[in-house]
Design a protein around this motif. Structure first.
Motif, PDB file in Angstrom:
ATOM      1  N   ILE A 360       0.839  -1.207   0.000  1.00 36.55           N
ATOM      2  CA  ILE A 360       0.000   0.000   0.000  1.00 36.55           C
ATOM      3  C   ILE A 360       0.871   1.253   0.000  1.00 36.55           C
ATOM      4  CG2 ILE A 360      -1.626   1.349   1.380  1.00 36.55           C
ATOM      5  CD1 ILE A 360      -2.879  -1.322   2.257  1.00 36.55           C
ATOM      6  N   CYS A 361       1.936   1.241   0.796  1.00 33.70           N
ATOM      7  CA  CYS A 361       2.845   2.395   0.832  1.00 33.70           C
ATOM      8  C   CYS A 361       3.512   2.630  -0.521  1.00 33.70           C
ATOM      9  CB  CYS A 361       3.911   2.195   1.910  1.00 33.70           C
ATOM     10  SG  CYS A 361       3.311   2.381   3.597  1.00 33.70           S
ATOM     11  N   ILE A 362       3.981   1.554  -1.150  1.00 30.47           N
ATOM     12  CA  ILE A 362       4.620   1.699  -2.467  1.00 30.47           C
ATOM     13  C   ILE A 362       3.643   2.290  -3.468  1.00 30.47           C
ATOM     14  CG2 ILE A 362       5.592   0.441  -4.424  1.00 30.47           C
ATOM     15  CD1 ILE A 362       6.768  -1.554  -2.441  1.00 30.47           C
ATOM     16  N   SER A 363       2.428   1.792  -3.472  1.00 27.78           N
ATOM     17  CA  SER A 363       1.425   2.271  -4.423  1.00 27.78           C
ATOM     18  C   SER A 363       1.123   3.759  -4.230  1.00 27.78           C
ATOM     19  CB  SER A 363       0.148   1.437  -4.277  1.00 27.78           C
ATOM     20  OG  SER A 363      -0.783   1.752  -5.276  1.00 27.78           O
ATOM     21  N   LEU A 364       0.952   4.170  -2.986  1.00 26.91           N
ATOM     22  CA  LEU A 364       0.648   5.579  -2.702  1.00 26.91           C
ATOM     23  C   LEU A 364       1.825   6.491  -3.042  1.00 26.91           C
ATOM     24  CD1 LEU A 364      -1.248   5.260   0.716  1.00 26.91           C
ATOM     25  CD2 LEU A 364      -2.231   5.840  -1.518  1.00 26.91           C
ATOM     26  N   LEU A 365       3.030   6.071  -2.706  1.00 25.86           N
ATOM     27  CA  LEU A 365       4.206   6.903  -2.948  1.00 25.86           C
ATOM     28  C   LEU A 365       4.502   7.046  -4.436  1.00 25.86           C
ATOM     29  CD1 LEU A 365       6.422   5.516  -0.054  1.00 25.86           C
ATOM     30  CD2 LEU A 365       5.617   7.878  -0.261  1.00 25.86           C
ATOM     31  N   TYR A 366       4.378   5.956  -5.183  1.00 24.33           N
ATOM     32  CA  TYR A 366       4.621   6.022  -6.630  1.00 24.33           C
ATOM     33  C   TYR A 366       3.586   6.896  -7.334  1.00 24.33           C
ATOM     34  CZ  TYR A 366       8.527   3.142  -8.228  1.00 24.33           C
ATOM     35  OH  TYR A 366       9.780   2.671  -8.539  1.00 24.33           O
ATOM     36  N   SER A 367       2.348   6.794  -6.908  1.00 21.38           N
ATOM     37  CA  SER A 367       1.295   7.556  -7.585  1.00 21.38           C
ATOM     38  C   SER A 367       1.413   9.056  -7.350  1.00 21.38           C
ATOM     39  CB  SER A 367      -0.084   7.054  -7.135  1.00 21.38           C
ATOM     40  OG  SER A 367      -0.252   7.226  -5.735  1.00 21.38           O
ATOM     41  N   ILE A 448       1.621   3.284 -13.684  1.00 19.91           N
ATOM     42  CA  ILE A 448       1.622   1.857 -14.036  1.00 19.91           C
ATOM     43  C   ILE A 448       2.207   1.019 -12.902  1.00 19.91           C
ATOM     44  CG2 ILE A 448       2.668   0.138 -15.572  1.00 19.91           C
ATOM     45  CD1 ILE A 448       2.423   2.246 -17.823  1.00 19.91           C
ATOM     46  N   ILE A 449       3.328   1.489 -12.351  1.00 22.31           N
ATOM     47  CA  ILE A 449       3.991   0.732 -11.286  1.00 22.31           C
ATOM     48  C   ILE A 449       3.151   0.752 -10.010  1.00 22.31           C
ATOM     49  CG2 ILE A 449       6.023   0.696  -9.794  1.00 22.31           C
ATOM     50  CD1 ILE A 449       7.588   1.729 -12.287  1.00 22.31           C
ATOM     51  N   ALA A 450       2.476   1.864  -9.735  1.00 21.88           N
ATOM     52  CA  ALA A 450       1.581   1.925  -8.576  1.00 21.88           C
ATOM     53  C   ALA A 450       0.471   0.879  -8.699  1.00 21.88           C
ATOM     54  CB  ALA A 450       0.980   3.320  -8.450  1.00 21.88           C
ATOM     55  N   CYS A 451       0.010   0.649  -9.906  1.00 28.55           N
ATOM     56  CA  CYS A 451      -1.031  -0.365 -10.127  1.00 28.55           C
ATOM     57  C   CYS A 451      -0.507  -1.774  -9.861  1.00 28.55           C
ATOM     58  CB  CYS A 451      -1.572  -0.264 -11.552  1.00 28.55           C
ATOM     59  SG  CYS A 451      -2.546   1.234 -11.863  1.00 28.55           S
ATOM     60  N   PHE A 452       0.731  -2.041 -10.261  1.00 25.77           N
ATOM     61  CA  PHE A 452       1.337  -3.343  -9.961  1.00 25.77           C
ATOM     62  C   PHE A 452       1.345  -3.601  -8.455  1.00 25.77           C
ATOM     63  CE2 PHE A 452       3.446  -3.168 -14.221  1.00 25.77           C
ATOM     64  CZ  PHE A 452       3.090  -4.436 -14.657  1.00 25.77           C
ATOM     65  N   SER A 453       1.768  -2.605  -7.689  1.00 25.65           N
ATOM     66  CA  SER A 453       1.837  -2.776  -6.235  1.00 25.65           C
ATOM     67  C   SER A 453       0.449  -2.889  -5.615  1.00 25.65           C
ATOM     68  CB  SER A 453       2.604  -1.610  -5.602  1.00 25.65           C
ATOM     69  OG  SER A 453       3.951  -1.622  -6.017  1.00 25.65           O
ATOM     70  N   GLY A 454      -0.517  -2.170  -6.181  1.00 28.87           N
ATOM     71  CA  GLY A 454      -1.894  -2.300  -5.716  1.00 28.87           C
ATOM     72  C   GLY A 454      -2.424  -3.709  -5.916  1.00 28.87           C
TER      73      GLY A 454
END
Length: 484
Positions: A360-367, A448-454
């Motif tokens: 969740i943290c990776i997704s939020l930070l990347y976005s 795109i990468i945020a979606c992968f982590s999501g």
């Protein structure tokens, strides 16, 4: 001091093995230096290698891609080598391959970016594959009750490698803090002429550190664990503690008794776990394995992209090479300390909750990373540091979960299989970076990468809360009708 270690249920060889593993991983973790080196490597081949004038930073992403591919595909080989030549020689072979690749890059970078990809990419990754997991397997055998914590300490070295070596690289290559030109590349010969020789410097340092690490790492024999069980009684005698019934013990003595029972329990866990292990041929039939594998596949996109491109993105609005190198160096500190913290948290809260937080943290930070361009440069640095702090959890949570689910006896082989998810993901992130990045830009890539982590966060919801080898074996027996 030795008595103190014994009283706390520690063993001197076990502690030295953790120190050796940390030192070894400091060198292996210089894989994360590529984001800093990319600007120098690409700029060098553009100016000094005939036929490479058109190279872009996105072309060099194949170097860490092949490193990740080599690491993921060949990590299971380490487990087989351990059984054949022993842990120390396995680590030594891996270290030799990695350092040789760095030395050879002195020659290959003067001829082709693709030859550089083989030496500083594939050979580097192959060396990591053989040397990465054995120190963790040794540490988990010494301290079976603290798998997450000891793994966190060792792979913390992997995360900290870039903190030390980013500074060495930048101080050697660009001591005067020259900036890139209007096209975003270095053209100053004072910087570029030093690029080949930096690999001789790095290879020499790696070799010395790895030799010391190999001498410190020593796996426990079964006798070590057996002898550790009565050691508490021996230590109590040294302190002239008189055994009494629990009713007559003082609170202080009762506390000591509980501490000693805990130490004995830890050793009993280690002995019991040797009977509860799944082989690689068994784990591929379990749901837990495929969730871990897909998690590694999905999360590798975030790791690979930020490692290769954070500095190139920062250069689009920050005209300060030393600040960007400083950002990468301190990202390594967050990468290292985060591994220790995630390891501790995994022992307390378990894999499932911790991996949910990580993804969740990776997704939020990347976005939201792209919008740091509109703030102060410190905001960019903070976001990079938090991304490194978040994604590093993968590298302690996944091996720990693998050991918890499948046992420690075949941990190098089993974690090697889990890590093939990372190997499968590496070419994908390289193709996305090289093919899509020119069309969608940095913002598109971040989304795109945020979606992968999501997607990885959703997948983690299906992971069992309290897995164990016994539960997985029982489930397989129920499904297949006979013991697997």
């Amino acid at each position: 001091m030795w008595k103190c270690c014994r009283l706390k249920g520690l063993s001197r060889p076990g502690v030295m093995s953790i120190v050796g593993g940390f030192m070894l991983h400091l060198t292996l973790g210089t894989l994360y230096c590529f984001g800093n080196l990319n600007t120098y490597i690409t700029s060098y081949v553009r100016k000094h290698v005939p036929g490479e004038e058109h190279r872009q930073y996105s072309d060099a992403v194949w170097i860490p891609t092949l490193a990740t591919l080599g690491q993921g595909l060949f990590m299971t080989v380490a487990g087989h080598l351990e059984e054949t030549i022993g842990i120390k020689l396995t680590i030594l072979v891996g270290s030799a391959l990695m350092s040789s690749g760095v030395f050879l890059t002195y020659f290959t970078i003067q001829h082709s970016i693709w030859l550089t990809t083989l030496t500083y990419g594939f050979m580097f990754g192959l060396g990591i594959a053989l040397a990465y997991a054995p120190p963790m397997a040794v540490a988990m055998r010494w301290f079976p009750k603290k798998k997450g914590l000891v793994n966190g300490f060792i792979v913390g070295g992997f995360g900290m490698g870039a903190f030390l070596f980013n500074q060495i690289q930048t101080a050697y290559l660009n001591p005067r803090n020259y900036s890139v030109d209007k096209d975003g590349f270095f053209t100053n010969d004072e910087v570029l002429d030093r690029v080949p020789s930096v690999f001789l410097l790095l290879g020499s340092i790696y070799t010395v550190m790895q030799l010391v690490a190999v001498m410190l790492i020593s796996p426990p024999e079964e006798q070590d664990l057996l002898e550790s069980t009565p050691m508490v009684a021996s230590a109590m005698e040294e302190e002239e503690i008189i055994y009494q019934s629990d009713r007559s013990l003082s609170p202080r003595s009762r506390s000591r008794s509980n501490s000693n029972s805990s130490a004995m329990q830890e050793m009993q866990i280690g002995l019991r776990e040797s009977e509860e292990n799944l082989k690689p041929s068994q784990i591929v039939k379990s749901k837990e394995f495929w969730i871990l594998w897909l998690t590694f596949f999905l999360n590798t996109q975030a790791v690979g992209y930020i490692n290769a491109m954070y500095k190139a993105f920062g250069q689009t609005f920050i005209d300060d090479d030393h600040f960007l190198a400083f950002t990468g160096a301190f990202a390594a500190l967050f990468n290292s300390s985060g591994r220790v913290l995630w390891g501790y948290l995994s022992d307390v809260f378990g894999y499932k909750m911790c991996m949910m937080l990580v993804t969740i943290c990776i997704s939020l930070l990347y976005s939201t990373l792209y919008f740091t361009e509109f703030g102060a440069k410190f905001l960019f640095a903070l976001w990079i540091w938090l991304i490194f702090f978040s994604f590093c959890g993968n590298f302690v949570l996944l091996p720990t979960a693998s050991a918890v689910c499948f046992g420690t006896k075949y941990s190098s082989k089993n974690y090697g299989l889990v890590m093939t998810g990372s190997a499968a993901a590496a070419p994908l992130i390289a193709l996305l970076t090289q093919g899509l990045s020119p069309q969608v830009g940095y913002l598109g890539m971040f989304i795109i990468i945020a979606c992968f982590s999501g997607a990885s966060a959703i997948l983690t919801l299906f992971f069992p809360a309290n897995p164990s080898p016994r539960k997985i074996l029982q489930k397989m027996e129920e499904e297949y009708g006979t013991p697997i």
